[in-house]
Motif scaffolding. Structure first.
Motif, PDB file in Angstrom:
ATOM      1  N   TRP A 182     -80.047 -10.555   1.166  1.00  0.00           N
ATOM      2  CA  TRP A 182     -79.541  -9.528   0.256  1.00  0.00           C
ATOM      3  C   TRP A 182     -78.030  -9.560   0.108  1.00  0.00           C
ATOM      4  O   TRP A 182     -77.496  -9.233  -0.959  1.00  0.00           O
ATOM      5  CB  TRP A 182     -80.026  -8.144   0.687  1.00  0.00           C
ATOM      6  CG  TRP A 182     -81.449  -7.945   0.303  1.00  0.00           C
ATOM      7  CD1 TRP A 182     -82.555  -7.993   1.107  1.00  0.00           C
ATOM      8  CD2 TRP A 182     -81.935  -7.709  -1.021  1.00  0.00           C
ATOM      9  NE1 TRP A 182     -83.692  -7.807   0.366  1.00  0.00           N
ATOM     10  CE2 TRP A 182     -83.344  -7.624  -0.934  1.00  0.00           C
ATOM     11  CE3 TRP A 182     -81.320  -7.553  -2.258  1.00  0.00           C
ATOM     12  CZ2 TRP A 182     -84.143  -7.389  -2.059  1.00  0.00           C
ATOM     13  CZ3 TRP A 182     -82.115  -7.318  -3.377  1.00  0.00           C
ATOM     14  CH2 TRP A 182     -83.502  -7.243  -3.277  1.00  0.00           C
TER      15      TRP A 182
ATOM     16  N   ARG B 130     -87.718  -7.717  -5.150  1.00  0.00           N
ATOM     17  CA  ARG B 130     -87.433  -7.334  -3.764  1.00  0.00           C
ATOM     18  C   ARG B 130     -88.352  -8.001  -2.749  1.00  0.00           C
ATOM     19  O   ARG B 130     -87.915  -8.356  -1.648  1.00  0.00           O
ATOM     20  CB  ARG B 130     -87.532  -5.815  -3.617  1.00  0.00           C
ATOM     21  CG  ARG B 130     -86.463  -5.052  -4.382  1.00  0.00           C
ATOM     22  CD  ARG B 130     -86.715  -3.553  -4.339  1.00  0.00           C
ATOM     23  NE  ARG B 130     -85.653  -2.811  -5.001  1.00  0.00           N
ATOM     24  CZ  ARG B 130     -85.681  -1.505  -5.215  1.00  0.00           C
ATOM     25  NH1 ARG B 130     -86.734  -0.790  -4.816  1.00  0.00           N
ATOM     26  NH2 ARG B 130     -84.670  -0.901  -5.827  1.00  0.00           N
TER      27      ARG B 130
ATOM     28  N   LEU C 213     -81.220  -2.888  -3.577  1.00  0.00           N
ATOM     29  CA  LEU C 213     -81.729  -3.018  -2.208  1.00  0.00           C
ATOM     30  C   LEU C 213     -83.038  -2.261  -2.023  1.00  0.00           C
ATOM     31  O   LEU C 213     -83.219  -1.168  -2.553  1.00  0.00           O
ATOM     32  CB  LEU C 213     -80.712  -2.492  -1.199  1.00  0.00           C
ATOM     33  CG  LEU C 213     -79.465  -3.321  -0.925  1.00  0.00           C
ATOM     34  CD1 LEU C 213     -78.633  -2.636   0.152  1.00  0.00           C
ATOM     35  CD2 LEU C 213     -79.825  -4.731  -0.497  1.00  0.00           C
TER      36      LEU C 213
ATOM     37  N   ARG D  59     -83.549  -0.997   3.465  1.00  0.00           N
ATOM     38  CA  ARG D  59     -82.369  -1.805   3.758  1.00  0.00           C
ATOM     39  C   ARG D  59     -81.076  -1.130   3.314  1.00  0.00           C
ATOM     40  O   ARG D  59     -79.996  -1.672   3.520  1.00  0.00           O
ATOM     41  CB  ARG D  59     -82.472  -3.186   3.102  1.00  0.00           C
ATOM     42  CG  ARG D  59     -83.558  -4.068   3.691  1.00  0.00           C
ATOM     43  CD  ARG D  59     -83.617  -5.391   2.972  1.00  0.00           C
ATOM     44  NE  ARG D  59     -84.602  -6.286   3.538  1.00  0.00           N
ATOM     45  CZ  ARG D  59     -84.364  -7.172   4.500  1.00  0.00           C
ATOM     46  NH1 ARG D  59     -83.156  -7.298   4.986  1.00  0.00           N
ATOM     47  NH2 ARG D  59     -85.325  -7.947   4.954  1.00  0.00           N
TER      48      ARG D  59
ATOM     49  N   THR E 171     -87.069 -11.672  -2.009  1.00  0.00           N
ATOM     50  CA  THR E 171     -85.653 -11.997  -1.836  1.00  0.00           C
ATOM     51  C   THR E 171     -85.330 -12.182  -0.357  1.00  0.00           C
ATOM     52  O   THR E 171     -85.640 -11.341   0.478  1.00  0.00           O
ATOM     53  CB  THR E 171     -84.770 -10.913  -2.475  1.00  0.00           C
ATOM     54  OG1 THR E 171     -84.997 -10.929  -3.889  1.00  0.00           O
ATOM     55  CG2 THR E 171     -83.300 -11.154  -2.198  1.00  0.00           C
TER      56      THR E 171
ATOM     57  N   GLN F 170     -76.270  -9.962  -3.563  1.00  0.00           N
ATOM     58  CA  GLN F 170     -75.243  -9.078  -4.113  1.00  0.00           C
ATOM     59  C   GLN F 170     -74.041  -9.878  -4.596  1.00  0.00           C
ATOM     60  O   GLN F 170     -73.497  -9.618  -5.680  1.00  0.00           O
ATOM     61  CB  GLN F 170     -74.821  -8.052  -3.065  1.00  0.00           C
ATOM     62  CG  GLN F 170     -73.791  -7.048  -3.584  1.00  0.00           C
ATOM     63  CD  GLN F 170     -73.547  -5.919  -2.605  1.00  0.00           C
ATOM     64  OE1 GLN F 170     -73.980  -5.968  -1.450  1.00  0.00           O
ATOM     65  NE2 GLN F 170     -72.863  -4.878  -3.056  1.00  0.00           N
TER      66      GLN F 170
END
Length: 279
Positions: A225, A219, A272, A276, A222, A229
């Motif tokens: 997002w 996380r 997530l 977020r 990254t 996904q």
């Protein structure tokens, strides 16, 4: 090849998992070896001179990587190429020193090359991404790009991977813009990089003990997002039978199928960062 002003020469991260220094064969021509907390992959059957290094581990690991390669292949020869899933410091930490020993081509996605030729830096780690210590310390991890412009070139547009017959690269962005994973259709083996991992990378305790569980990309590093996904969904649709990830142990069979589908279906909840998630 000139290093940037902020190279990895002073970077020493004291994180070691219980698996550090251990290797495991996924199949006769794919082996992964744990370098502190990250996995380095060796493609090629033992004894061959036609082998490929996938990712280059942590800083100050050149000798250990070379020793692991010699132990795997039975000789001290160099690989045909180095192939990168992406350019974060724990995946390219020993790339420049290895290139001083091995004059070989380096392949990466074209969107990752600016981080590998001195043009661009990654964002700093996000300490608010999760409550774990690894996340809280992430702003202090190296986030700068490196400069191997004389060696790096983009992966072929047709999806082939040089010196890895039968494998295809798949663009799996999100963790970084040019992140790629590698897939072989005939036995459905996946090298996922950090598109997803099999340890909760934000938790120092779980990293150290290598508690196996599926998790989204780390996380704290990254970048996108929504793309991350989509990449997990793309990987799940491949229905891989076995997967090596950048962090954690290999996952296979029903465990992998169920875990990947769960991650794809419940991505908001499982991957997530809390700040977020939709309310």
């Amino acid at each position: 090849m000139k290093p940037l002003d902020s190279d990895f020469s002073e970077t020493h991260l004291p994180f070691f998992s219980v698996k550090s220094g251990e290797g495991r064969e996924v199949c006769n021509d794919l082996y992964y070896w744990t370098n502190q907390i990250v996995n380095v992959c060796f493609y090629g059957v033992p004894g061959t001179e036609d082998w490929v290094l996938i990712d280059c581990g942590m800083p100050h690991s050149k000798e250990r990587i070379m020793e692991a390669a010699e132990k795997r292949f039975g000789h001290a020869g160099k690989p045909k190429a180095i192939v990168l899933t992406h350019g974060h410091f724990d995946h390219v930490g020993s790339l420049e020193p290895l290139l001083e020993e091995w004059d070989v081509p380096v392949y990466a996605h074209e969107l990752e090359i600016p981080y590998l030729n001195g043009e661009r830096d990654y964002p700093k780690g996000d300490p608010t991404a999760d409550g774990g210590l690894v996340s809280e310390l992430s702003p202090f991890y190296p986030h700068h790009g490196i400069d191997v412009a004389g060696s790096v070139q983009k992966l072929p547009d047709n999806g082939d991977i040089p010196f890895m017959e039968g494998w295809k690269w798949i663009h799996t962005p999100g963790h970084t813009p040019g992140h790629v994973s590698f897939f072989r259709e005939k036995d459905r083996i996946l090298i996922a990089g950090d598109a997803f991992v099999t340890v909760k990378q934000e938790s120092l305790y779980r990293v150290i003990v290598q508690k196996k569980e599926i998790s989204g990309p780390p996380r704290y590093f990254t970048m996108d997002w929504e793309a991350a996904q989509e990449s997990v969904g793309k990987i799940a649709a491949l229905n891989p039978k076995s997967s090596v990830t950048g962090h954690g142990e290999v996952m296979a069979g029903v465990e992998l199928e169920r875990s990947l589908n769960m991650l794809a279906e419940r991505f908001d909840e499982l991957a997530l960062p809390p700040n977020r998630r939709p309310h």
